[in-house]
Design a protein around this motif. Structure first.
Motif: not given
Length: 369
Positions: A208, A240, A243, A246, A248, A269, A274-275
């Motif tokens: 990630s 977090n 994924i 992903a 971030y 955001e 990803e949040s």
């Protein structure tokens, strides 16, 4: 000794109140005289290994005695500022192989990065040591190395890295390792199913991206999920759920501001990023994390514990069905910067204090009356 935590909800993005049950505990000093201890690993048959940021690996005997001579054979470590010796982790088959993993800052002030080595512990020394991974590129400075690692059930490991502080825009560049989480086979090779492995413009080790400075990693085997936390600037520390593949968001998305007070970005955001599950604003400077699964404190089972440097406490993240519903601040009475928190094989919580005269503390139930 009885201590009560208090609930913290206001600045974390949590909207559900939770009442924490007061838990009695006692804090013991197991070992002292450590120079900025950073990580610990529990050895089979009691005893533990502890890293000192100054570049030493120390042995604590089963009775809590700190062996005076450091473990020999540790790699040459670049030490200064945040740079030094970081994680020590026992291989999943350590009881048979004797293998240990060490992460550390390697190089010089003008050109340094994060390295990962593997070696066999042979009594009081490391032997057969090899470097499995060296993050690219080398950079200047003495900040934001990451360094935490954990093993996954599929015989791989993940290693958290930092953005190098002055190189934060590179956290969005998959052509390097800055500001990323990487996943490796136990021998340092690249797993065939890594998310970027077929991207010719990305580093195959990436798992990630878009992180600032990863400082805590936990794999929840019950829920099969990987959780990390990372430092924000002034605020915006994040927890977090990872994924694979992903992004971030750092530095395009953050709840924090720069140390000058200037905005890093106007966005908290954005689509495609990803949040966080939660954020700490103002910053607590999270530094370590454990998922408590011991028997000593049944009220804490299944909760996450996050140690904090600036906040000088440990945050208990209260979970229901895997979701975080509240926080409790613990061990504030110590008044210490807490570098790491671990669940021991005896069910106790173990804390490392970040000090030139650092200690290993053990949190146990109170003595019977």
């Amino acid at each position: 000794m009885r201590r009560f935590g208090h609930i913290l909800l206001a600045a974390t993005g949590l909207s559900v109140c939770a009442m924490a049950l007061a838990v009695d505990y006692r804090v013991e000093t197991l070992a002292e005289g450590l120079e900025h201890p950073w990580s610990l690993a529990f050895l089979p048959g009691d005893g533990m290994l502890v890293t000192e940021r100054a570049g030493r690996l120390r042995l604590i005997e089963a009775d809590g005695a700190l062996r005076e001579a450091p473990i020999a054979g540790v790699p040459e470590v670049f030490v200064g500022g945040q740079a030094g010796l970081f994680e020590v982790a026992l291989a999943p088959d350590h009881a048979d192989s004797g293998l240990v993993y060490l992460s550390y800052a390697c190089g010089t002030l003008a050109a340094n990065t994060t390295c990962l080595d593997r070696a066999r512990l042979d009594g009081q020394r490391l032997v057969e040591r090899e470097t499995l991974f060296r993050a690219v590129p080398d950079k200047q400075g003495r900040s934001h190395y990451g360094g935490r690692l954990t093993f996954l059930p599929d015989d791989t490991l993940v290693l958290g890295l930092g953005d190098g502080f002055d190189y934060r825009e590179q956290a969005q560049n998959p052509a390097n390792h800055l500001g990323s989480l990487v996943r490796l086979n136990l021998d340092g090779s690249v797993p065939d199913d890594n998310p970027f492995v077929d991207d010719s413009e990305a580093r195959a080790e990436l798992y990630s991206i878009g992180h600032r400075n990863i400082q805590g990693i936990v794999f929840d085997t019950t829920r099969s999920e990987l959780l990390i936390h990372e430092h924000g600037p002034r605020g915006g520390d994040e927890l977090n759920r990872i994924i694979p593949g992903a992004n971030y968001g750092w530095p395009l998305v953050t709840h924090g501001v720069d140390y000058t007070g200037a905005r890093v970005t106007p966005f908290t955001e954005l689509p495609g990023f990803e949040s966080p599950l939660l954020h700490w604003t103002p910053s607590i400077a999270p530094s370590g994390m454990t998922l408590y699964d011991g028997k000593a404190f049944p009220e804490w089972r299944g909760d996450l514990f996050v140690s904090a440097l600036v906040a000088r406490q440990v945050h208990r993240l209260i979970r229901e069905d895997g979701e975080i519903v509240g926080q409790e601040a613990l061990f504030t009475e110590l008044g210490e910067r807490i570098r790491d928190v671990r669940t021991g094989p005896d069910g106790a919580l173990y804390l490392l204090t970040d000090s030139a005269k650092g200690r290993v503390l053990r949190v146990v139930p109170p003595s019977p009356p």
